[in-house]
Design an enzyme around this catalytic site. Structure first.
Site, PDB file in Angstrom:
ATOM      1  N   CYS A   1       1.385 109.818 -48.806  1.00  0.00           N
ATOM      2  CA  CYS A   1       0.842 108.363 -47.565  1.00  0.00           C
ATOM      3  C   CYS A   1       0.012 107.905 -47.017  1.00  0.00           C
ATOM      4  O   CYS A   1      -0.323 106.516 -46.190  1.00  0.00           O
ATOM      5  CB  CYS A   1       1.748 107.452 -46.973  1.00  0.00           C
ATOM      6  SG  CYS A   1       3.882 108.851 -47.630  1.00  0.00           S
TER       7      CYS A   1
ATOM      8  N   HIS B   1       0.707 102.929 -38.833  1.00  0.00           N
ATOM      9  CA  HIS B   1       1.355 103.427 -40.715  1.00  0.00           C
ATOM     10  C   HIS B   1       2.978 102.927 -40.318  1.00  0.00           C
ATOM     11  O   HIS B   1       3.178 102.630 -40.952  1.00  0.00           O
ATOM     12  CB  HIS B   1       1.505 105.179 -40.681  1.00  0.00           C
ATOM     13  CG  HIS B   1       1.978 105.812 -41.274  1.00  0.00           C
ATOM     14  ND1 HIS B   1       1.740 105.435 -43.064  1.00  0.00           N
ATOM     15  CD2 HIS B   1       3.430 106.807 -41.318  1.00  0.00           C
ATOM     16  CE1 HIS B   1       2.259 106.548 -43.722  1.00  0.00           C
ATOM     17  NE2 HIS B   1       3.113 106.923 -42.560  1.00  0.00           N
TER      18      HIS B   1
ATOM     19  N   GLU C   1       3.858 108.221 -33.796  1.00  0.00           N
ATOM     20  CA  GLU C   1       3.030 107.904 -34.074  1.00  0.00           C
ATOM     21  C   GLU C   1       2.141 107.237 -32.535  1.00  0.00           C
ATOM     22  O   GLU C   1       1.060 107.437 -32.315  1.00  0.00           O
ATOM     23  CB  GLU C   1       3.261 107.082 -34.765  1.00  0.00           C
ATOM     24  CG  GLU C   1       1.543 105.994 -34.952  1.00  0.00           C
ATOM     25  CD  GLU C   1       1.422 105.098 -36.389  1.00  0.00           C
ATOM     26  OE1 GLU C   1       0.327 104.086 -36.839  1.00  0.00           O
ATOM     27  OE2 GLU C   1       3.603 104.602 -37.456  1.00  0.00           O
TER      28      GLU C   1
ATOM     29  N   LYS D   1       3.825  97.860 -42.465  1.00  0.00           N
ATOM     30  CA  LYS D   1       5.160  97.525 -43.664  1.00  0.00           C
ATOM     31  C   LYS D   1       6.238  97.046 -43.353  1.00  0.00           C
ATOM     32  O   LYS D   1       7.315  97.607 -43.980  1.00  0.00           O
ATOM     33  CB  LYS D   1       5.235  98.764 -43.571  1.00  0.00           C
ATOM     34  CG  LYS D   1       3.929  99.740 -44.005  1.00  0.00           C
ATOM     35  CD  LYS D   1       4.384 101.539 -43.507  1.00  0.00           C
ATOM     36  CE  LYS D   1       3.422 102.076 -44.355  1.00  0.00           C
ATOM     37  NZ  LYS D   1       2.306 102.343 -43.802  1.00  0.00           N
TER      38      LYS D   1
ATOM     39  N   HIS E   1       6.835  99.924 -47.847  1.00  0.00           N
ATOM     40  CA  HIS E   1       5.840 100.829 -47.925  1.00  0.00           C
ATOM     41  C   HIS E   1       5.209 100.496 -49.187  1.00  0.00           C
ATOM     42  O   HIS E   1       5.695 101.624 -50.244  1.00  0.00           O
ATOM     43  CB  HIS E   1       6.357 102.467 -47.351  1.00  0.00           C
ATOM     44  CG  HIS E   1       5.333 103.763 -47.156  1.00  0.00           C
ATOM     45  ND1 HIS E   1       4.102 103.386 -47.267  1.00  0.00           N
ATOM     46  CD2 HIS E   1       5.696 104.965 -46.672  1.00  0.00           C
ATOM     47  CE1 HIS E   1       3.693 104.449 -46.911  1.00  0.00           C
ATOM     48  NE2 HIS E   1       4.824 105.779 -46.295  1.00  0.00           N
TER      49      HIS E   1
ATOM     50  N   PHE F   1       3.327 112.260 -45.906  1.00  0.00           N
ATOM     51  CA  PHE F   1       4.395 113.975 -46.376  1.00  0.00           C
ATOM     52  C   PHE F   1       3.386 115.176 -46.846  1.00  0.00           C
ATOM     53  O   PHE F   1       2.096 114.896 -47.274  1.00  0.00           O
ATOM     54  CB  PHE F   1       4.694 114.016 -47.338  1.00  0.00           C
ATOM     55  CG  PHE F   1       6.001 113.426 -47.804  1.00  0.00           C
ATOM     56  CD1 PHE F   1       6.295 112.749 -45.842  1.00  0.00           C
ATOM     57  CD2 PHE F   1       7.205 113.379 -48.583  1.00  0.00           C
ATOM     58  CE1 PHE F   1       7.733 112.312 -45.445  1.00  0.00           C
ATOM     59  CE2 PHE F   1       8.585 112.369 -47.940  1.00  0.00           C
ATOM     60  CZ  PHE F   1       9.003 111.690 -46.792  1.00  0.00           C
TER      61      PHE F   1
END
Length: 407
Positions: free
Chosen positions: A160, A299, A310, A331, A336, A395
């Site tokens: 990502c 993110h 985050e 997002k 995403h 990830f």
């Protein structure tokens, strides 16, 4: 070397070019809707952020489209806008022009299609185009071929964080004098039953059937992300080269941070030490910029662990000044976009800086007490900005952050 941004291209669930995308983001348009790509009757995940009214023939010829997976088609489409916008063609030595372009997954549709051919018809039914359509580096390769970029051609795959990593590595190539210009970004096309089942079964996706209650970054109701698709492309260029040719300069890239949690394959490190360090490495170039004039495109996936971790990362990186930052997650609108997300969100960061507009985090109705920073709920904010950060966390523990300054 200083690094300028001179071209932008976007293909997203809320707009098929930069202008349409940016206008929709500022207005808080939701791109999430019921999945149309496959029958969802036997799967509990019903929503995605698919492209709408996408016509690749408006920029690409039929032969290219036939010979490429969707993720490469998306990359070529967005890159054409960025290259046209930059007016770079013919003004840079081909040996000094590079490509850094990635995908989190690569040619997933092609892989599924050719596997089905193998099962139903045997090895002879597998297309000779299977490998050159499927491999993750092939978008970068096709872009280099299309634009005669004979410099460094790299494929970045950091899940990502891919799009942000690509922009950051392109910045390094120019900063260090290895290239004069780089076409960079990311693309993704994985809205298929197999990928949705896979992400869903690892408990990453929202099972909501309400588009207004599915992608909920920093909201207490959040329960996973929503799959998106598309591509983002940027042209980065050595600053003085851009000035000499009279190029339009959107912003200056001034910093990049890249770290790894080295903690878990899917879960972020709850201490947020390495993600905070990525932000700090990028932000150190901002010097004495007032935190109240900094925008962060978060993110912000809408997963339980990501959003609170985050938030902790921003507090580690900025201390009490974290509460003065302007932050949002687009997002909430695009879903995403995986490997494309960071590139598209870098574009958001640049345009926010240019226009003095912080796009909203839509559907943020019930703020989580663990996510107590200013996440710009529901309505865009018009405010002067001097710098912007685009943050991605992937990830595998990949953390990436790129810093932009106003010019």
């Amino acid at each position: 070397m200083r690094v300028a941004v001179t071209g932008l291209g976007a293909l997203t669930p809320i707009g098929n070019d930069v202008s349409a995308f940016w206008n929709a983001a500022v207005q808080g348009v939701c791109g999430i809707a019921p999945i149309t790509r496959f029958d969802t009757s036997d799967i509990k995940y019903k929503l995605a952020a698919e492209l709408r009214d996408f016509d690749p023939l408006s920029r690409l010829d039929r032969q290219i489209i036939r010979r490429t997976d969707l993720f490469t088609t998306y990359a070529l489409y967005a890159a054409e806008e960025a290259m046209t916008d930059s007016a770079l063609a013919g003004s840079v030595d081909e040996d000094e022009f590079g490509v850094v372009f990635g995908s989190g997954v690569g040619g997933f549709d092609t892989f599924c299609e050719e596997h089905a051919h193998l099962l139903t018809g045997g090895p002879r039914r597998v297309s000779p185009l299977f490998i050159p359509k499927m491999i993750s580096n092939i978008a970068a390769g096709n872009l280099a071929i299309r634009y005669h970029a004979h410099g460094s051609c790299l494929c970045v795959t950091t899940a990502c964080a891919t799009g942000t990593s690509a922009v950051g590595e392109a910045y390094r190539l120019i900063r260090d004098g290895e290239q004069t210009a780089v076409l960079c970004g990311g693309s993704e096309a994985v809205i298929s039953k197999l990928s949705v089942a896979g992400f869903g079964n690892c408990q990453a996706l929202s099972a909501s059937e309400d588009p207004d209650a599915a992608s909920l970054p920093f909201d207490a109701r959040r329960a996973g992300f929503v799959m998106g698709e598309g591509a983002g492309a940027l042209v980065l260029e050595e600053y003085e080269h851009a000035v000499r040719r009279g190029a339009k300069i959107y912003a200056e890239v001034v910093g990049y941070g890249s770290t790894c949690d080295a903690h878990h394959v899917t879960a972020p490190d709850p201490e947020a030490r390495s993600s905070a360090r990525a932000v700090s490495l990028a932000a150190r170039a901002l010097g004495g910029v007032d935190p109240a004039r900094i925008y962060i495109n978060a993110h912000g996936t809408g997963t339980a662990l990501n959003d609170k971790t985050e938030t902790a990362a921003y507090k580690r990186a900025f201390g009490d000044d974290a509460y003065r930052l302007h932050i949002s997650s687009t997002k909430s609108m695009t879903g995403h976009m995986l490997g494309a997300a960071g590139a598209v969100e870098a574009i958001v960061s640049i345009l926010a800086l240019r226009d003095g507009i912080v796009p909203p985090t839509i559907h943020l109705q019930e703020p989580d007490p663990a996510c107590d920073l200013d996440y710009t709920p529901n309505t865009a904010l018009h405010t002067p900005l001097d710098a912007a950060l685009s943050v991605s966390l992937g990830f595998g523990g990949h953390n990436a952050c790129v810093a932009f300054a106003k010019v």
